[in-house]
Design an enzyme around this catalytic site. Structure first.
Site, short mmCIF file in Angstrom:
data_model
loop_
_atom_site.label_atom_id
_atom_site.label_comp_id
_atom_site.label_asym_id
_atom_site.label_seq_id
_atom_site.Cartn_x
_atom_site.Cartn_y
_atom_site.Cartn_z
N ASP A 171 1.26 -4.73 4.23
CA ASP A 171 1.19 -3.50 3.43
C ASP A 171 2.03 -3.59 2.17
O ASP A 171 1.79 -2.87 1.20
CB ASP A 171 1.64 -2.31 4.28
CG ASP A 171 0.53 -1.91 5.22
OD1 ASP A 171 0.34 -2.60 6.23
OD2 ASP A 171 -0.19 -0.94 4.90
N ALA A 185 -4.00 -1.12 3.66
CA ALA A 185 -3.38 -1.09 2.33
C ALA A 185 -4.39 -1.17 1.17
O ALA A 185 -4.41 -0.28 0.30
CB ALA A 185 -2.33 -2.20 2.24
#
Ligand code: MRU
Length: 324
Positions: free
Chosen positions: A223, A57
């Site tokens: 994420d 991420a």
């Protein structure tokens, strides 16, 4: 050998901006080869993100920030670069966060600042999370939330690293992480580079290791963290949280504030990427959801650079910090 591996984990080797390209260390080729991939425009960079040449991420956010700076330097349309990059992967909110940070000032310096800040956040959250790691810990982690995934140092792996430096890590169980093997290929690579004792296990082995009393704490990245604390991470993370609860083992999420999305109220509102079934099996029909959502109720603590946050997360989670 560790020195050569460590070199691959330097922030500017993982992702950097050159005059004519965003250059990423091609993570699809790790651990077999250290190969740079040059992305000369937003389309090429979006393709690198889609195909996981650069992944994790915070790292895709940093890469996208450099992509905006490249577009600006070349006089390309910033709106088009923004849309192209934003559409490359749907689940990690860091991507949109970084693009929004870049919009008012799409300069090279700004992108570098975002990168430097993410690495600094990792160091701070690693130190915060290390406080929760018991002595002689046997830690289990999933996917790769290391330097490769953040642009340097790592989130969950950063916590392991900080705890290792304090002498509190005995061993790390590295889930292989089907179907793309981010654990077996990337986290194992990082453990080798850092000299931390580890063993790769198949994803299905986590339950029996916990039942055998061989796991003291589970630490993963995320994420996207919804406003209520529900957290999306690599497929299989939810199952680990259920197992951890059953066995009375703490389950920690370690992530920078750039992963927190106050605009997403809860887990069911998080878009989950569905990838090509051919990544699971080339022969038969398959479904391939790439992420799952761990409900906040199964999370012992969420650790950011701002501190250790516990339920109720709606009240305790900080807002995403603006980059300087
Ligand atoms: O599909 P990937 O490899 O990009 O998935 C990455 C993860 O699930 C990581 O755990 C997450 O991005 C946190 S990275 C610090």
């Amino acid at each position: 050998m560790a020195d050569r591996l460590r070199e691959a984990l330097e922030p500017e080797r993982i992702v950097r901006l050159e005059d004519d390209a965003v250059v990423v260390l091609d993570q699809r080729q790790l651990p077999d080869a250290l190969v740079d991939l040059r992305c000369r425009n937003a389309e090429e960079l979006a393709e690198a993100i889609r195909t996981l040449a650069v992944r994790g991420a915070p790292a895709i956010g940093v890469a996208a920030a450099y992509g905006m700076a490249l577009a600006a330097a070349r006089g390309a349309s910033l709106d088009e670069a923004y849309e192209t990059l934003a559409a490359s992967r749907p689940t990690a909110i860091n991507l949109k966060w970084a693009l929004d940070e870049m919009r008012p000032d799409p300069s090279r310096q700004r992108a570098q600042q975002i990168h430097d800040d993410e690495v600094e956040r990792c160091r701070r959250m690693g130190a915060n999370a290390a406080e929760l790691v018991p002595a002689s810990a046997r830690i289990l982690t999933h996917c790769n939330a290391g330097g490769l995934a953040t642009g340097g140092y790592g989130s969950a792996v950063g916590a392991i690293r900080a705890a290792w430096e304090r002498g509190s890590v005995d061993h790390v169980w590295v889930d292989e992480t089907r179907p793309l093997l981010q654990g077996a290929r990337l986290t194992a690579f990082e453990m080798e580079a850092l000299g931390i004792p580890y063993a790769v296990i198949v994803d299905g082995a986590a339950a029996s290791r916990m039942a055998a009393g061989e796991v003291d704490i589970v630490i993963t990245g995320a994420d996207r963290i919804a406003a209520n604390g529900d957290s999306a991470n690599k497929i299989g993370t939810y199952g680990l949280a259920v197992l951890a609860r059953h066995h009375g083992i703490p389950f920690l999420i370690v992530a920078p504030t750039s992963t927190i999305d106050p605009g997403t109220p809860d887990g069911p509102a998080i878009p989950i990427e569905e990838r090509d079934g051919a990544e699971v099996t080339g022969r038969f029909t398959a479904r391939n959801p790439a992420f799952d959502v761990t409900p906040a109720a199964l999370i012992t603590a969420i650790v950011t650079e701002e501190g250790i946050h516990r339920a109720p997360f709606r009240a305790s989670l900080p807002m995403p910090v603006r980059s300087r």
